[in-house]
Scaffold this motif. Sequence first.
Motif, PDB file in Angstrom:
ATOM      1  N   GLY A  55       2.073  -6.417  -4.617  1.00 39.13           N
ATOM      2  CA  GLY A  55       1.602  -7.122  -5.585  1.00 39.13           C
ATOM      3  C   GLY A  55       0.558  -6.420  -6.868  1.00 39.13           C
TER       4      GLY A  55
ATOM      5  N   VAL B 287       1.066  -3.788  -8.779  1.00 36.34           N
ATOM      6  CA  VAL B 287       1.440  -3.157  -9.851  1.00 36.34           C
ATOM      7  C   VAL B 287       1.927  -4.422 -10.790  1.00 36.34           C
ATOM      8  N   ALA B 288       2.466  -5.541 -10.112  1.00 34.64           N
ATOM      9  CA  ALA B 288       2.701  -6.877 -11.008  1.00 34.64           C
ATOM     10  C   ALA B 288       1.300  -7.498 -11.347  1.00 34.64           C
ATOM     11  N   ALA B 289       0.153  -7.343 -10.644  1.00 33.37           N
ATOM     12  CA  ALA B 289      -1.139  -8.023 -11.183  1.00 33.37           C
ATOM     13  C   ALA B 289      -1.478  -7.066 -12.425  1.00 33.37           C
TER      14      ALA B 289
ATOM     15  N   TYR C  65      -0.113  -7.613 -20.015  1.00 33.75           N
ATOM     16  CA  TYR C  65       0.540  -8.328 -21.090  1.00 33.75           C
ATOM     17  C   TYR C  65      -0.075  -9.574 -21.750  1.00 33.75           C
TER      18      TYR C  65
ATOM     19  N   SER D  96       0.400  -5.366 -14.679  1.00 31.01           N
ATOM     20  CA  SER D  96       1.372  -5.563 -15.748  1.00 31.01           C
ATOM     21  C   SER D  96       1.118  -6.856 -16.394  1.00 31.01           C
ATOM     22  N   LYS D  97       0.665  -7.926 -15.423  1.00 33.18           N
ATOM     23  CA  LYS D  97       0.625  -9.242 -16.166  1.00 33.18           C
ATOM     24  C   LYS D  97      -0.668  -9.168 -16.542  1.00 33.18           C
TER      25      LYS D  97
END
Length: 295
Positions: A27, A29-31, A37, A33-34
């Motif tokens: 999680g 990289v996802a956190a 964004y 990136s979000k």
Amino acid sequence: METYSQTFLESQKNMGRLLISCPDKPGIVAAISKFLYQFGANIVESNQYSTNPEGGSFFVRIVFECPDLKMKETELEEQFQPIADQFSMQWRFTFGYEVKKTAIFVSKELHCLRELLWEWQSGDLLTDLALVISNHEDCREIVESLNIPFYYIPASKENRVEVEKKQLQLLKEYNIDLIILARYMQILTPEFVEVHPNRIINIHHSFLPAFVGARPYERAYKRGVKLIGATSHYVTNDLDEGPIIEQDIMRVDHRANIEELKKIGRSIERSVLARAVNWHLEDRIIVHENKTIVF
């Protein structure tokens, strides 16, 4: 003297970098990136490394472009903190519009200084070269011809405390971000190093960990080595034991005498130090324990 164009600085005004080290878990990289964004940022480069996906350490360097970045800087850092807390991150943002200020320390050997000055003049060393400090007068003319402030401060074991007090005051006055030891042949005290952790880069004229300390070429010659090299590393309180940033080598043989070894070595030293400094200025280095991850 302008060493980087206003056009280049303009191109960097909305560019940011994020460097992170933390325990590896799903999680991350996802956190990140979000989060970026949500600020309208576009990731233009991403590099990551995991020592072990199951219970190891995770490192990432992200370069992003974000409209009106300077206006968002404080908010960006404040709102990232909860994510950093969630994943136990060590982290830092850096911004393209903030050019790092550097100081060069040098003694009588000037080849590394000349290389850095050439890189700086040609625009390949993106830094504000604020001052040069030396315990010899040999480089004064070269430095002052480029309108760089030069400070001659004689140094020895006997006056080391007094000398470092003067040096630290100058570094504070010029708001220095990075200190480059370009063959500065004086040992820094723990008190000096403590003020600038992981912000002092040294070039050692040997392929560490071989031939730590003084006169490495003479010792290499006596040992009959077939490879000589140079090592750039961050300075710590342990002599020539700090985290290694870059190294290189060149093959030699029995025909090379000490002076020939030194001549070959100088060429290696110049390029190794210049690369290490550039990587630091570009925020490509994460220090982990006594090692570096260089993206």
